[in-house]
Write a protein that holds these residues in place. Structure first.
Motif, PDB file in Angstrom:
ATOM      1  N   ILE A 223       0.837  -1.200   0.000  1.00 58.53           N
ATOM      2  CA  ILE A 223       0.000   0.000   0.000  1.00 58.53           C
ATOM      3  C   ILE A 223       0.870   1.248   0.000  1.00 58.53           C
ATOM      4  CG2 ILE A 223      -1.714   1.303   1.323  1.00 58.53           C
ATOM      5  CD1 ILE A 223      -2.726  -1.451   2.377  1.00 58.53           C
ATOM      6  N   ALA A 224       1.897   1.267   0.849  1.00 56.37           N
ATOM      7  CA  ALA A 224       2.797   2.419   0.912  1.00 56.37           C
ATOM      8  C   ALA A 224       3.493   2.629  -0.423  1.00 56.37           C
ATOM      9  CB  ALA A 224       3.817   2.232   2.030  1.00 56.37           C
ATOM     10  N   GLY A 225       3.891   1.546  -1.074  1.00 54.14           N
ATOM     11  CA  GLY A 225       4.545   1.660  -2.371  1.00 54.14           C
ATOM     12  C   GLY A 225       3.637   2.274  -3.415  1.00 54.14           C
ATOM     13  N   ASP A 226       2.367   1.876  -3.398  1.00 53.69           N
ATOM     14  CA  ASP A 226       1.406   2.448  -4.341  1.00 53.69           C
ATOM     15  C   ASP A 226       1.219   3.948  -4.116  1.00 53.69           C
ATOM     16  OD1 ASP A 226       1.035  -0.016  -5.482  1.00 53.69           O
ATOM     17  OD2 ASP A 226      -0.861  -0.445  -4.444  1.00 53.69           O
ATOM     18  N   LEU A 227       1.306   4.359  -2.852  1.00 56.50           N
ATOM     19  CA  LEU A 227       1.110   5.769  -2.501  1.00 56.50           C
ATOM     20  C   LEU A 227       2.397   6.584  -2.612  1.00 56.50           C
ATOM     21  CD1 LEU A 227      -1.082   5.277   0.704  1.00 56.50           C
ATOM     22  CD2 LEU A 227      -1.882   5.936  -1.561  1.00 56.50           C
ATOM     23  N   VAL A 240      -4.975   4.773   5.952  1.00 56.34           N
ATOM     24  CA  VAL A 240      -4.449   4.839   4.592  1.00 56.34           C
ATOM     25  C   VAL A 240      -4.870   6.171   3.990  1.00 56.34           C
ATOM     26  CG1 VAL A 240      -4.432   3.821   2.291  1.00 56.34           C
ATOM     27  CG2 VAL A 240      -4.552   2.338   4.306  1.00 56.34           C
ATOM     28  N   PRO A 241      -3.924   7.087   3.758  1.00 54.06           N
ATOM     29  CA  PRO A 241      -4.267   8.366   3.165  1.00 54.06           C
ATOM     30  C   PRO A 241      -4.458   8.232   1.657  1.00 54.06           C
ATOM     31  CG  PRO A 241      -1.919   8.290   3.573  1.00 54.06           C
ATOM     32  CD  PRO A 241      -2.490   7.006   4.100  1.00 54.06           C
ATOM     33  N   SER A 242      -5.266   9.106   1.091  1.00 57.40           N
ATOM     34  CA  SER A 242      -5.354   9.203  -0.364  1.00 57.40           C
ATOM     35  C   SER A 242      -3.984   9.540  -0.925  1.00 57.40           C
ATOM     36  CB  SER A 242      -6.350  10.300  -0.747  1.00 57.40           C
ATOM     37  OG  SER A 242      -6.105  10.799  -2.044  1.00 57.40           O
ATOM     38  N   TYR A 243      -3.733   9.116  -2.169  1.00 54.49           N
ATOM     39  CA  TYR A 243      -2.439   9.442  -2.775  1.00 54.49           C
ATOM     40  C   TYR A 243      -2.262  10.942  -2.949  1.00 54.49           C
ATOM     41  CZ  TYR A 243      -5.384   9.047  -7.010  1.00 54.49           C
ATOM     42  OH  TYR A 243      -6.394   9.154  -7.938  1.00 54.49           O
ATOM     43  N   ARG A 246       0.103  12.865  -0.553  1.00 49.52           N
ATOM     44  CA  ARG A 246       1.555  12.951  -0.770  1.00 49.52           C
ATOM     45  C   ARG A 246       1.955  14.386  -1.096  1.00 49.52           C
ATOM     46  NH1 ARG A 246       5.519  11.625  -5.172  1.00 49.52           N
ATOM     47  NH2 ARG A 246       7.420  11.048  -4.059  1.00 49.52           N
ATOM     48  N   TYR A 247       1.078  15.157  -1.723  1.00 52.71           N
ATOM     49  CA  TYR A 247       1.400  16.557  -2.015  1.00 52.71           C
ATOM     50  C   TYR A 247       1.580  17.357  -0.728  1.00 52.71           C
ATOM     51  CZ  TYR A 247      -0.101  15.290  -6.707  1.00 52.71           C
ATOM     52  OH  TYR A 247      -0.219  14.682  -7.928  1.00 52.71           O
TER      53      TYR A 247
END
Length: 421
Positions: A223-227, A240-243, A246-247
């Motif tokens: 999951i972390a890798g996807d994000l 789990v935060p939305s991608y 990351r901003y």
């Protein structure tokens, strides 16, 4: 049942058509109208849409038009998926903020504000014309920035619900990791559009077992890798935060990355050229695999479920939507637009109760809500000072020198779309 898609010439549209064809028992569409001023694109997309319906044996009729009033006349629901200024404007949204050291992105930060300023007046004009032609029609907004656009629609008294595909994407992802069907997964999804967290992952419905701790323990690395976020951060947050987070959580890292590669807008523009060429092939009668890279994955399933719920049909009774807060999150104003699970029916969405939100997330939500309020004011009333205040309030900007430089750049790059500039 008649549905109208405004922005029907979008390369997204075959994804939507495929969903309508596959899920016709959930949403029995008799007439589908694609509305778009770009005649050439509309012809290509409309032709493929008819071939998809024919291949899958859907009896519904698909028509195309550049006449908005005719297209929405008699519609039970109108879906909005337009992009004012096209990919050229998106390219600018993703590049000029980088000149000030701020993230360049089409829905958040300075680029997101530019898109809101271009989009809100156009969407409100469309909605008024829908109301004059058919005041009972539901408006389903997929046009970004969804939260601000939906708030503009609701503030103006329209029957509107905002839709985003982030939640359904997580639902599908988690179902695959857990080895269950997507319908078995219910998300405790909370936040604002493109500023959301999955605080629980339940099996079987809102009262089901929360397996989020199990997901993070067994699949946290994936999951972390996807994000593109570090695994320890997810373990610390416990959600789990939305991608899109990351901003915020890795802003400077993202800026460095964006400065060293082509913009997402440039990639999408290239894909769109390829897709439109494919759509013109009379032998093509299904959505091409390339469309999955375009974005908007599972948009069709989410749109079908939402439209079915609003129009009294089947579909999942619980759906993640953008709608008025009305006390759901007590730390936000009642007229804020939030993105949460809701029970959806013909009277609209009713948000489910949300447990107390961690101050770490609530504080960021409150700040971005304040920005969205200022952004909507700037979109409705115009003026350099209002643009500056909105930028100054945004947590990704927040310094007056940045806000000054970004204000000048925003206006310069968007003057043709701003009636007041």
């Amino acid at each position: 049942m008649k549905l109208t898609v405004v922005g029907g010439g979008s390369t997204y549209t075959p994804e939507l058509i495929d969903g309508f064809a596959r899920l016709r028992d959930t949403l029995p569409v008799e007439e589908l109208v694609l509305v778009d001023p770009a005649a050439e694109r509309l012809e290509l997309v409309g032709g493929l849409a008819r071939r998809i319906f024919a291949k899958q044996g859907h009896p519904g009729r698909i028509t195309t038009t550049d006449d908005l009033d005719a297209g929405v006349d008699g519609a039970d629901a109108v879906l909005l998926q337009l992009r004012v200024g096209g990919q050229a404007a998106r390219e600018q949204d993703e590049t000029w903020p980088l000149e000030c050291g701020c993230v360049g992105q089409e829905t958040t930060g300075a680029g997101g504000l530019a898109k809101a300023l271009r989009t809100v007046p156009v969407v409100l004009d469309i909605a008024e014309r829908v109301r004059r032609t058919n005041p009972d029609a539901w408006i389903i907004d997929f046009t970004n920035p969804v939260g601000i656009v939906t708030r503009a629609l609701l503030q103006a008294g329209h029957k509107a619900v905002g839709l985003c595909n982030v939640a359904i994407g997580f639902q599908r992802k988690f179902a695959g990791l857990l080895g269950v069907t997507p319908s078995d997964v219910h998300l405790d999804h909370v936040g604002l559009n493109h500023l959301t967290w999955e605080t629980g992952v339940r099996l079987g419905g809102p009262e089901g077992e929360d397996v989020l701790p199990k997901l993070l323990t067994e699949h946290g690395g994936t999951i972390a890798g996807d994000l593109h976020l570090p695994r320890p951060l997810l373990d610390l947050l416990g959600v789990v935060p939305s991608y899109y987070l990351r901003y915020f959580y890795a802003h400077d890292e993202v800026v460095r990355e964006l400065r060293t590669k082509p913009s997402r807008a440039a990639e999408v523009a290239q894909m769109e050229r390829q897709l439109l060429q494919m759509y013109g092939d009379p032998a093509l009668d299904e959505k091409p695999e390339l469309l999955a890279k375009r974005g908007g994955a599972y948009y069709s399933e989410a749109a079908v479920d939402l439209a079915a719920g609003l129009l009294g049909g089947g579909g999942n009774p619980y759906q993640v939507v953008n709608t008025l807060n009305r006390g759901t999150l007590p730390f936000l104003p009642d007229d804020a637009v939030i993105e949460v699970q809701a029970a959806v029916g013909p009277k609209g969405p009713t948000p489910l109760a949300v447990p107390a939100v961690d101050p770490l997330f609530a504080g960021l939500m409150a700040q971005v809500t304040a920005y969205e309020d200022l952004a909507l004011t700037a979109a409705l009333r115009g003026g350099r000072d209002r643009v500056f205040k909105a930028l100054l309030a945004h947590p990704l900007i927040g310094q007056y020198e940045y806000a000054e430089g970004l204000t000048d750049r925003l206006i310069a790059h968007n003057r043709e779309h701003l009636a007041w500039a």
